[in-house]
Design a protein around this motif. Structure first.
Motif, PDB file in Angstrom:
ATOM      1  N   GLY A  55       0.776  -1.322   0.111  1.00 41.37           N
ATOM      2  CA  GLY A  55       0.000   0.253   0.048  1.00 41.37           C
ATOM      3  C   GLY A  55       0.857   1.101   0.036  1.00 41.37           C
ATOM      4  N   THR A  56       2.100   1.213  -0.120  1.00 47.45           N
ATOM      5  CA  THR A  56       3.040   2.362   0.041  1.00 47.45           C
ATOM      6  C   THR A  56       3.286   2.916  -1.463  1.00 47.45           C
ATOM      7  OG1 THR A  56       5.015   0.871   0.115  1.00 47.45           O
ATOM      8  CG2 THR A  56       4.017   1.669   2.077  1.00 47.45           C
ATOM      9  N   GLY A  57       3.054   2.068  -2.404  1.00 51.55           N
ATOM     10  CA  GLY A  57       3.369   2.480  -3.902  1.00 51.55           C
ATOM     11  C   GLY A  57       4.660   1.931  -4.175  1.00 51.55           C
ATOM     12  N   LEU A  58       5.363   1.258  -3.437  1.00 52.53           N
ATOM     13  CA  LEU A  58       6.558   0.632  -3.743  1.00 52.53           C
ATOM     14  C   LEU A  58       6.749  -0.699  -4.872  1.00 52.53           C
ATOM     15  CD1 LEU A  58       8.564   0.006  -0.359  1.00 52.53           C
ATOM     16  CD2 LEU A  58       9.053   1.633  -2.110  1.00 52.53           C
ATOM     17  N   GLY A  59       5.610  -1.524  -4.890  1.00 52.68           N
ATOM     18  CA  GLY A  59       5.639  -2.253  -5.960  1.00 52.68           C
ATOM     19  C   GLY A  59       5.482  -1.622  -7.476  1.00 52.68           C
ATOM     20  N   ARG A  60       4.574  -0.554  -7.626  1.00 52.53           N
ATOM     21  CA  ARG A  60       4.495   0.006  -8.882  1.00 52.53           C
ATOM     22  C   ARG A  60       5.856   0.722  -9.140  1.00 52.53           C
ATOM     23  NH1 ARG A  60       0.085   1.607 -11.891  1.00 52.53           N
ATOM     24  NH2 ARG A  60       0.552   3.379 -13.607  1.00 52.53           N
ATOM     25  N   ALA A  61       6.400   1.449  -8.265  1.00 56.37           N
ATOM     26  CA  ALA A  61       7.653   2.154  -8.442  1.00 56.37           C
ATOM     27  C   ALA A  61       8.668   1.038  -8.864  1.00 56.37           C
ATOM     28  CB  ALA A  61       7.995   2.836  -7.035  1.00 56.37           C
TER      29      ALA A  61
END
Length: 328
Positions: free
Chosen positions: A266-272
């Motif tokens: 949920g922190t956006g690390l996966g997309r980044a």
């Protein structure tokens, strides 16, 4: 029709023949019949008690093969391949029966990679049923002309990843360091894929075997690490020199594995991290990239679709008929 030899260990001769058989099937079917994990087991062997090899031979030559990875608290997982020149003789059925009879206490399931008509027909005619799908998705990394595989395509725009402010000062994004990051990555991988029947069970030996493969490149293996050294997210890319069915001989890329520690979801690390790896593959000049994702992982499918991926093909896992008579 011969009876398969079932063994815990392959000798060098049969192992080489299995690799040749798998390559012949890949060329004939347009899709690899055995996963990378299985091919590594054929080349390097499997830990004691963890796997079974089913070898079908005629006149001293391997014409059919099945590999089964034993499951601890879940069904075994297998793959089956028959040489293109020896199909239509019941070898596929014989191998299915063999892995079914030899299954562990939780039974067995078998993959049909690429959902080829022959494999599907053998499974369904014998009463096996589909229980899982693994989508293969693809995306162009540059604009492709009409003579490229798949026709003319316009590559989606990929933006440089920007970490959210709440995590930007808490993590560092960098490349994997061989000899330093293995244990930390294995811990993160096990946490990220704790419910995944294949990826979550990778061991140090599995990782080290991949590190000596020709395709391994630590510069394309990206980690997000916290200040205490813990791996919070990762994106491991891969380059297929043979094009992986996406090109006619030139290399193509793969989103090999993307994972996020549950505490950091949920922190956006996966997309980044996904974008970081895609840009790496694009800047390497590759025309295509592909990935595998479970059909029921709706969140991941949405993420990859939003980036420009489309479903290209699907692998299907089959379970055998139920009931005691089915193992006869």
């Amino acid at each position: 029709m011969s009876t398969p030899l079932v063994t815990d260990d392959l000798a060098a001769g049969p192992a080489d023949q299995v690799l040749t058989l798998a390559e012949a099937a890949r060329r004939a079917d347009g899709t690899a019949p055995l996963s990378e994990h299985t091919l590594l087991r054929v080349r390097h062997g499997a830990p004691s008690g963890s796997a079974r090899f089913h070898v079908l031979s005629e006149e001293g030559r391997v014409v059919g093969f099945a590999f089964v990875e034993r499951g601890a608290d879940e069904p075994d997982a297998g793959e089956v391949v028959v040489h293109p020149g020896h199909r239509g003789r019941g070898h596929g059925t014989a191998l299915l029966h063999s892995v079914h009879r030899d299954a562990g206490p939780h039974g067995v399931r078998v993959w049909a990679h690429g959902r080829t008509p022959g494999a599907v027909a053998v499974a369904e005619q014998d009463g096996w049923r589909s229980v899982r799908e693994l989508h293969k998705m693809r995306m162009p990394l540059r604009d492709l002309a009409a003579d490229e595989r798949g026709g003319p395509r316009t590559a989606p725009v990929l933006h440089e990843p920007v970490l959210r402010p709440e995590v930007a000062d808490r993590v560092q994004v960098r490349a994997f360091v061989v000899g330093q990051d293995e244990r930390a990555w294995l811990d993160a991988n096990a946490r990220a894929f704790s419910h995944h029947p294949e990826q979550g069970r990778l061991t140090l030996d599995d990782l080290l075997q991949r590190e000596i493969e020709d395709w391994f490149d630590p510069h394309g293996f990206f980690l997000a690490t916290a200040k205490d050294g813990r791996v919070t997210a990762f994106h491991w890319t891969k380059v297929h020199a043979d094009g992986a069915g996406l090109t006619d001989g030139g290399p193509a890329g793969e989103v090999y594995a993307v994972g996020v520690d549950p505490d950091w979801q949920g922190t956006g690390l996966g997309r980044a991290l996904t974008l970081k790896g895609l840009l790496h593959l694009r800047d390497a000049g590759l025309p295509w990239v592909h990935l595998y994702v479970d059909g029921d992982n709706e969140a991941a499918v949405r993420l990859y679709t939003s980036l420009g991926f489309e479903i290209w093909d699907t692998d299907v896992m089959y379970a055998p008929p139920e009931g005691p008579a089915a193992r006869a």
